[in-house]
Design a protein around this motif. Sequence first.
Motif, PDB file in Angstrom:
ATOM      1  N   SER A   1     -10.091  -9.893  50.472  1.00  0.00           N
ATOM      2  CA  SER A   1     -10.029  -8.562  49.851  1.00  0.00           C
ATOM      3  C   SER A   1      -8.608  -8.003  49.822  1.00  0.00           C
ATOM      4  CB  SER A   1     -10.953  -7.589  50.592  1.00  0.00           C
ATOM      5  OG  SER A   1     -10.643  -7.573  51.975  1.00  0.00           O
TER       6      SER A   1
ATOM      7  N   TRP B   1      -6.334  -9.193  45.256  1.00  0.00           N
ATOM      8  CA  TRP B   1      -5.280  -8.230  44.899  1.00  0.00           C
ATOM      9  C   TRP B   1      -4.095  -8.914  44.239  1.00  0.00           C
ATOM     10  CZ3 TRP B   1      -3.482  -3.518  43.940  1.00  0.00           C
ATOM     11  CH2 TRP B   1      -2.105  -3.280  44.046  1.00  0.00           C
TER      12      TRP B   1
ATOM     13  N   LEU C   1      -4.896 -10.702  40.677  1.00  0.00           N
ATOM     14  CA  LEU C   1      -5.203  -9.791  39.569  1.00  0.00           C
ATOM     15  C   LEU C   1      -4.047  -8.854  39.235  1.00  0.00           C
ATOM     16  CD1 LEU C   1      -8.940  -8.818  40.238  1.00  0.00           C
ATOM     17  CD2 LEU C   1      -8.003 -10.539  38.684  1.00  0.00           C
TER      18      LEU C   1
ATOM     19  N   VAL D   1      -8.644  -3.665  33.281  1.00  0.00           N
ATOM     20  CA  VAL D   1      -9.757  -4.094  34.141  1.00  0.00           C
ATOM     21  C   VAL D   1      -9.242  -4.857  35.359  1.00  0.00           C
ATOM     22  CG1 VAL D   1     -11.772  -5.618  34.271  1.00  0.00           C
ATOM     23  CG2 VAL D   1     -11.466  -4.112  32.299  1.00  0.00           C
ATOM     24  N   MET D   2      -8.264  -5.750  35.154  1.00  0.00           N
ATOM     25  CA  MET D   2      -7.718  -6.524  36.271  1.00  0.00           C
ATOM     26  C   MET D   2      -7.039  -5.618  37.292  1.00  0.00           C
ATOM     27  SD  MET D   2      -6.315 -10.175  34.751  1.00  0.00           S
ATOM     28  CE  MET D   2      -5.159  -9.432  33.587  1.00  0.00           C
TER      29      MET D   2
ATOM     30  N   ALA E   1      -9.767  -3.653  39.139  1.00  0.00           N
ATOM     31  CA  ALA E   1     -10.486  -4.544  40.054  1.00  0.00           C
ATOM     32  C   ALA E   1      -9.616  -4.869  41.270  1.00  0.00           C
ATOM     33  CB  ALA E   1     -10.900  -5.828  39.331  1.00  0.00           C
TER      34      ALA E   1
ATOM     35  N   ALA F   1      -9.735  -1.857  43.571  1.00  0.00           N
ATOM     36  CA  ALA F   1     -11.007  -1.773  44.292  1.00  0.00           C
ATOM     37  C   ALA F   1     -11.058  -2.780  45.440  1.00  0.00           C
ATOM     38  CB  ALA F   1     -12.168  -2.010  43.326  1.00  0.00           C
ATOM     39  N   SER F   2     -10.535  -3.984  45.192  1.00  0.00           N
ATOM     40  CA  SER F   2     -10.508  -5.005  46.241  1.00  0.00           C
ATOM     41  C   SER F   2      -9.586  -4.584  47.386  1.00  0.00           C
ATOM     42  CB  SER F   2     -10.024  -6.331  45.645  1.00  0.00           C
ATOM     43  OG  SER F   2      -9.941  -7.327  46.646  1.00  0.00           O
TER      44      SER F   2
END
Length: 300
Positions: free
Chosen positions: A80, A85, A88, A158-159, A162, A165-166
């Motif tokens: 995570s 991270w 992306l 989006v990447m 995401a 969020a990770s």
Amino acid sequence: MSHAHQLTRKQWVTLIILTLVWGINWPILKIGVTGYPAITFRSISMWIGWPLLGLVLLKMKVPFKVPRSEWKELMVLASSNMFVWHVLIILAVQDLSSGRAAILGYTMPIFSAVIGMLFFKSPLRARAWLGVALAALGAMLLLWHELVNLSGKPLGVVMALAAAASWALGTQQIRHTKMRVPTLTIVFWMTGMTAVVMSVVAVLFEADRWAMPSLTTWGSIVYNAIGVFVFAQAAWLGLARSLPPLASSLSVMFIPVLGVFSGAWWLGEVLHWQDWLAVLLVVAAIASVLWPTRASNAAS
């Protein structure tokens, strides 16, 4: 009331240096990956930084050993905080402008607040909600003039989200970890594992574009190796492990602001009134969470 939200002098100094190193890195990162395979760029930076980080552990006499029972949790933390991270966000930087990619990446505190509530039973006080709201508004203002461009690059957006969020999940996990080893030891092994993962990805997807980096790209690689993987990553995880997740998350919210302004100065991006207002909002967001309360002042 607990002093948990107050930073010590050492933590403030670490945070200031971290902000400068990581904030300036966004335009440096953009320059480095322009015309060069992004995952390969990150992999080379990590392979240079990892042994240097090992020398830091030796110098500080920090143990390298991780008990066998804790390797599973180490893998979870690495997934995570670093695997997702780094893959992306470096791809998003290649697709988006440097400052705005930073802003999307630093929506992390908003994700962290929600994840904390849903999965870690971390209720938010009114001041914390205010900080999250101000940070979100500041991020939206900084993105104001990019919305048209971003709508044409949905994959990059989006990447980056995401990745944020990770990172937010990782921040909560590192705060709640039961691992007994020093933070530097965790960072060392996470960096090594991530270097392997990213190298495999680079071989699979970028090998046909490999070339000797230019002098400028080498400069970006070395800055990332030393600034990010020897100092910033360890400094950040140290803060994340010692502070409550929301406090540590919002404490680094000035980094994307510096990313936008350094990008404007370095790469010629135009600043608007929304950028200046966003600075004030981000400062207010940080203050709303980190400023001592009357109760904690009275207790000190």
